[in-house]
Design an enzyme around this catalytic site. Structure first.
Site, PDB file in Angstrom:
ATOM      1  N   ALA A 216       0.853  -1.194   0.000  1.00 27.32           N
ATOM      2  CA  ALA A 216       0.000   0.000   0.000  1.00 27.32           C
ATOM      3  C   ALA A 216       0.879   1.231   0.000  1.00 27.32           C
ATOM      4  O   ALA A 216       2.004   1.204   0.494  1.00 27.32           O
ATOM      5  CB  ALA A 216      -0.916  -0.007   1.219  1.00 27.32           C
ATOM      6  N   ALA A 217       0.368   2.317  -0.578  1.00 28.55           N
ATOM      7  CA  ALA A 217       1.100   3.585  -0.607  1.00 28.55           C
ATOM      8  C   ALA A 217       0.180   4.691  -0.117  1.00 28.55           C
ATOM      9  O   ALA A 217      -1.007   4.714  -0.441  1.00 28.55           O
ATOM     10  CB  ALA A 217       1.591   3.896  -2.016  1.00 28.55           C
ATOM     11  N   ALA A 218       0.735   5.597   0.693  1.00 25.07           N
ATOM     12  CA  ALA A 218      -0.030   6.721   1.223  1.00 25.07           C
ATOM     13  C   ALA A 218       0.736   8.006   0.967  1.00 25.07           C
ATOM     14  O   ALA A 218       1.766   8.005   0.288  1.00 25.07           O
ATOM     15  CB  ALA A 218      -0.286   6.510   2.716  1.00 25.07           C
ATOM     16  N   SER A 219       0.240   9.091   1.512  1.00 24.25           N
ATOM     17  CA  SER A 219       0.851  10.384   1.223  1.00 24.25           C
ATOM     18  C   SER A 219       2.229  10.515   1.846  1.00 24.25           C
ATOM     19  O   SER A 219       3.113  11.157   1.272  1.00 24.25           O
ATOM     20  CB  SER A 219      -0.052  11.505   1.739  1.00 24.25           C
ATOM     21  OG  SER A 219      -0.297  11.338   3.122  1.00 24.25           O
ATOM     22  N   LEU A 220       2.449   9.909   3.006  1.00 24.89           N
ATOM     23  CA  LEU A 220       3.719  10.086   3.711  1.00 24.89           C
ATOM     24  C   LEU A 220       4.644   8.891   3.605  1.00 24.89           C
ATOM     25  O   LEU A 220       5.823   8.991   3.957  1.00 24.89           O
ATOM     26  CB  LEU A 220       3.458  10.399   5.191  1.00 24.89           C
ATOM     27  CG  LEU A 220       2.586  11.617   5.491  1.00 24.89           C
ATOM     28  CD1 LEU A 220       2.487  11.848   6.984  1.00 24.89           C
ATOM     29  CD2 LEU A 220       3.121  12.852   4.789  1.00 24.89           C
ATOM     30  N   GLY A 221       4.163   7.750   3.151  1.00 25.03           N
ATOM     31  CA  GLY A 221       5.014   6.557   3.103  1.00 25.03           C
ATOM     32  C   GLY A 221       4.335   5.419   2.378  1.00 25.03           C
ATOM     33  O   GLY A 221       3.258   5.581   1.795  1.00 25.03           O
ATOM     34  N   GLN A 222       4.992   4.250   2.407  1.00 23.05           N
ATOM     35  CA  GLN A 222       4.411   3.051   1.808  1.00 23.05           C
ATOM     36  C   GLN A 222       4.728   1.844   2.675  1.00 23.05           C
ATOM     37  O   GLN A 222       5.657   1.868   3.484  1.00 23.05           O
ATOM     38  CB  GLN A 222       4.899   2.855   0.379  1.00 23.05           C
ATOM     39  CG  GLN A 222       6.387   2.805   0.183  1.00 23.05           C
ATOM     40  CD  GLN A 222       6.775   3.024  -1.285  1.00 23.05           C
ATOM     41  OE1 GLN A 222       6.183   3.838  -1.996  1.00 23.05           O
ATOM     42  NE2 GLN A 222       7.787   2.289  -1.739  1.00 23.05           N
ATOM     43  N   LYS A 238       6.306  -0.045   7.548  1.00 22.45           N
ATOM     44  CA  LYS A 238       5.946   1.247   6.965  1.00 22.45           C
ATOM     45  C   LYS A 238       7.208   2.091   6.826  1.00 22.45           C
ATOM     46  O   LYS A 238       7.923   2.306   7.808  1.00 22.45           O
ATOM     47  CB  LYS A 238       4.923   1.948   7.863  1.00 22.45           C
ATOM     48  CG  LYS A 238       4.362   3.245   7.312  1.00 22.45           C
ATOM     49  CD  LYS A 238       3.287   3.758   8.269  1.00 22.45           C
ATOM     50  CE  LYS A 238       2.701   5.073   7.820  1.00 22.45           C
ATOM     51  NZ  LYS A 238       1.671   5.554   8.779  1.00 22.45           N
ATOM     52  N   ASP A 372      -8.096   9.898  11.934  1.00 23.56           N
ATOM     53  CA  ASP A 372      -8.065   9.694  10.473  1.00 23.56           C
ATOM     54  C   ASP A 372      -8.785   8.399  10.134  1.00 23.56           C
ATOM     55  O   ASP A 372      -8.179   7.439   9.640  1.00 23.56           O
ATOM     56  CB  ASP A 372      -6.610   9.652   9.991  1.00 23.56           C
ATOM     57  CG  ASP A 372      -6.506   9.722   8.470  1.00 23.56           C
ATOM     58  OD1 ASP A 372      -7.494  10.130   7.828  1.00 23.56           O
ATOM     59  OD2 ASP A 372      -5.443   9.365   7.926  1.00 23.56           O
TER      60      ASP A 372
END
Length: 701
Positions: A216-222, A238, A372
């Site tokens: 998975a990938a997010a705004s601050l990391g993966q 992470k 969140d």
């Protein structure tokens, strides 16, 4: 290949940074952080070397295997040491750093202005043409796309704005709440190099396997999936995006300067935009410290994972630093994937109800909550639990606000809009110098219409949108905790509506509110309960029955706890007014039981006896209207139903009433009992004269 070592603790507790120097180099946010790290450091230094087996590798760095709580504290202390230089948000430092890098600042400002400038121009032209309201939905969608293209800072900013009804119109709130972290991944080589650099060991010495691509990938990391070599456990790793601090720092420097401009020249926005930006930036920078996120997860687990239906992953501190976080791998399906959940034999509505109850506990019980809660952070596990993920953004509800929120709900149910408006002072929505009188009509106009529905019919999102319109029109400053919990419940209701269009989050929440009102000894809530049950000098038995029905639906409801707070209120030194009301009600109930029993006895008698003795009068010996008698019977039946509800509680025991009889020796109770007997005597004398004279009794009698 890793080997087990029994080397003394000093070889690894210090590493490249002596533990005694930790408190000298870290920039602490408060004294609590400083005290905590000193305690952890003391634990590390004092633990015997024989108590901690170690894993050594070729780089001469070692990792401990957690065996118990002391070992876990040691591992956490080492993680805090690795995160000693984690960046904290400081507007002054950002101004100092980027004030001298004008070329970089201008380049980034051009990118932002180019993207947002055309958007702002469209809004300006539509406002002049009178089409602004008509195109709100389209512009909100466009803004969501722009934020995604501008990168992590603006993705986070958009998600933050989606919780601010005092800043954004409802159309924008809806679109921005759907903003997901749809950003590209960064190279795996950089991620793996970051892990080795942060932990000071090679991947081969830690993991027996690790996924070649991010899960998975997010705004601050993966996130990667890996298996630990020493234990064989599956973990989620992470990894933070490279140079993310630099990019976010520059963006917030520019955004903050824009905030000063808005505060000075844009009158339509009444909120202090700079303060809002600082608060949000502080939260985002906290997310960049993965050790802090691990501590958030541990605290969340301690508070809420005592329920069997809640899952919170454990943190592996020896593989955690400011930019790398290792936690239990949780198998599960996103809560938004209804079909996949049902294939596992689970029900989305059960999971949503679990989420609602947990959210209410977070908001109103302990005050520490997940800030969140979008669907990607909520998983349905194969065993039917609801798993919470991503603890980077957490928030807290002030203790005084927790009770005020429940009181606000009571005022809403009572349609006491003046009290609702005053609640906004206690909730910190308004400064004390703001006049609430213009707000009352707006609340009345909206809620009078909304409350025509029953609680089970009222849609939470409709309620929030309508309240958002009110907040948007007046000088409200919605606290972050309140906005975030509204968003959390709205997200959960949206997920439930996909499975059941008739689901209402308020109906699912009401049992919790009822239980808290009936059982919580908090003085504020006791007053709220009295306010709900007594109106115009009369006791509302229907409200009590409804509260007991709803409260008993909560798994934690206790009849024992429901009895004690009410009794204390009645017998308290300040309860004179309430005792007077109780005396009147006790007299009324006693009369209802007696007269309705007489009526029942008469109706059960044979016809010839009723004709012979009472000359066929419908109510026998009682000279009263049929409607008055029905009112008496209904009151008696209500009291019986309420007693039955108390008896049906799992922990009900007649022995629970012993304290009541012990309290009968107190002077207040003797006077209370005397008042009841005097009232009953007067009522029955009036009834007796009524029967003798055969005239209707007056209301005053």
């Amino acid at each position: 290949m890793a080997t087990v070592s029994s080397q003394p603790c000093s070889s690894w507790t210090r590493g490249s940074i002596p533990i005694s120097r930790i408190t000298q180099r870290r920039r602490f946010r408060n004294r609590t952080d400083l005290k905590r790290l000193k305690i952890l450091a003391a634990v590390v230094e004092a633990t015997p070397s024989s108590a901690v087996p170690l894993v050594r590798n070729g780089t001469n760095r070692v990792l401990a295997l957690p065996l118990n709580r002391a070992d876990d504290l040691q591992a956490e202390a080492r993680a805090m040491t690795r995160a000693i230089n984690a960046t904290l948000y400081s507007p002054e430092l950002l101004a100092e750093k980027y004030g001298s890098q004008r070329i970089k600042v201008v380049q980034r400002a051009f990118e932002i202005v180019s993207a947002l400038g055309s958007f702002g121009l469209k809004l300006f032209l539509e406002q002049k043409n009178g089409t602004l309201d008509k195109n709100k939905k389209a512009r909100a969608t466009e803004l969501k796309t722009i934020f995604t293209q501008l990168g992590p800072t603006f993705v986070k900013l958009g998600q933050g704005l989606s919780t601010r009804p005092d800043i954004c119109p409802p159309e924008y709130l809806e679109e921005l709440s759907e903003l997901q972290d749809g950003l590209p991944t960064f190279p795996d080589e950089e991620a793996f190099a970051c892990i080795e650099r942060e932990l000071g060991v090679s991947l081969d010495s830690i993991f027996s396997s690790i996924s070649s691509k991010p899960i998975a990938a997010a705004s601050l990391g993966q996130v990667y999936k890996a298996r630990l070599k020493n234990s064989g456990k599956l973990v989620a790793i992470k990894v933070q995006r490279p140079n993310i601090e630099e990019a976010i720092g520059l963006d917030f420097y520019l955004i903050r300067n824009l905030g000063f401009f808005i505060n000075k020249y844009v009158d339509i926005i009444t909120t202090d935009v700079v303060a809002l930006i600082d608060e949000f930036a502080r939260r985002v920078f906290q997310e960049l410290n993965y050790v802090q996120e691990g501590q958030n997860a541990r605290r969340f687990k301690k508070l809420y994972a005592d329920r069997r239906d809640i899952c919170v992953p454990d943190i592996f501190w020896d593989y955690t630093s400011a930019k790398v976080l290792a936690m239990d791998w949780v198998e599960g399906v996103k809560l938004s994937e209804q079909e996949a959940i049902e294939r596992q034999g689970l029900k989305v509505l059960d999971l949503v109800n679990t989420g609602i109850q947990c959210s209410l506990r977070q908001l109103l019980e302990y005050g520490y909550f997940h800030a969140d809660p979008h669907p990607g952070n909520l998983l349905a596990t194969p065993d039917g639990r609801l798993a919470f993920l991503d603890f980077g953004m957490m928030s807290e509800t002030p203790e005084e606000a927790r009770s005020a929120i429940i009181g606000h709900v009571v005022h809403l149910v009572n349609r006491d809009y003046e009290a609702m408006a005053r609640d906004y002072y206690a909730l910190d929505f308004l400064s004390p110098d703001v006049d609430v009188s213009p707000i009352v009509p707006a609340l009345r106009d909206f809620f009078d219409d909304a409350l025509n529905y029953t609680v089970s019919e009222l849609n939470f999102k409709t309620l929030v949108d309508g309240l958002g319109n009110v907040l948007y029109q007046f000088p409200f400053n919605v606290p972050a905790y309140y906005a975030l919990i509204l968003r959390s419940l709205t997200v959960l209701e949206g997920l439930a509506l996909n499975a059941d269009p008739n689901f209402k989050v308020l109906a699912a929440s009401y049992p919790y509110f009822a239980k808290r009102l009936l059982t919580d000894p908090n003085p504020y809530l006791r007053d709220a309960l009295i306010e709900l049950l007594f109106k115009d000098g009369k006791f509302r038995w229907g409200r009590l029955e409804d509260l007991l029905i709803q409260g008993s639906m909560d798994s934690d409801f206790s009849a024992k706890e429901a009895l004690q707070p009410v009794l204390k209120v009645i017998l308290s030194p300040d309860g004179e007014v309430l005792r007077t009301l109780v005396i009147k009600e006790a007299v009324r109930v006693s009369e209802a039981f007696t007269l309705s029993s007489i009526s029942d006895t008469y109706k059960s008698a044979p016809d010839f006896m009723r004709t012979l003795v009472f000359n066929g009068n419908a109510n026998g010996p009682l000279v009263m209207s049929e409607s008055e008698m029905q009112s008496m019977i209904e009151l008696r039946n209500q009291v019986r139903r309420i007693w039955g509800l108390l008896q049906s509680s799992n922990d009900f025991d007649p022995a629970l009433l012993l304290p009541i009889f012990q309290l009968l020796q107190q002077p207040e109770v003797r006077r209370l009992g005397g008042g009841v007997m005097d009232g009953i005597t007067q009522r029955f004398v009036a009834r007796f004269l009524q029967q003798v004279l055969r005239v209707p009794v007056t209301a005053s009698a």
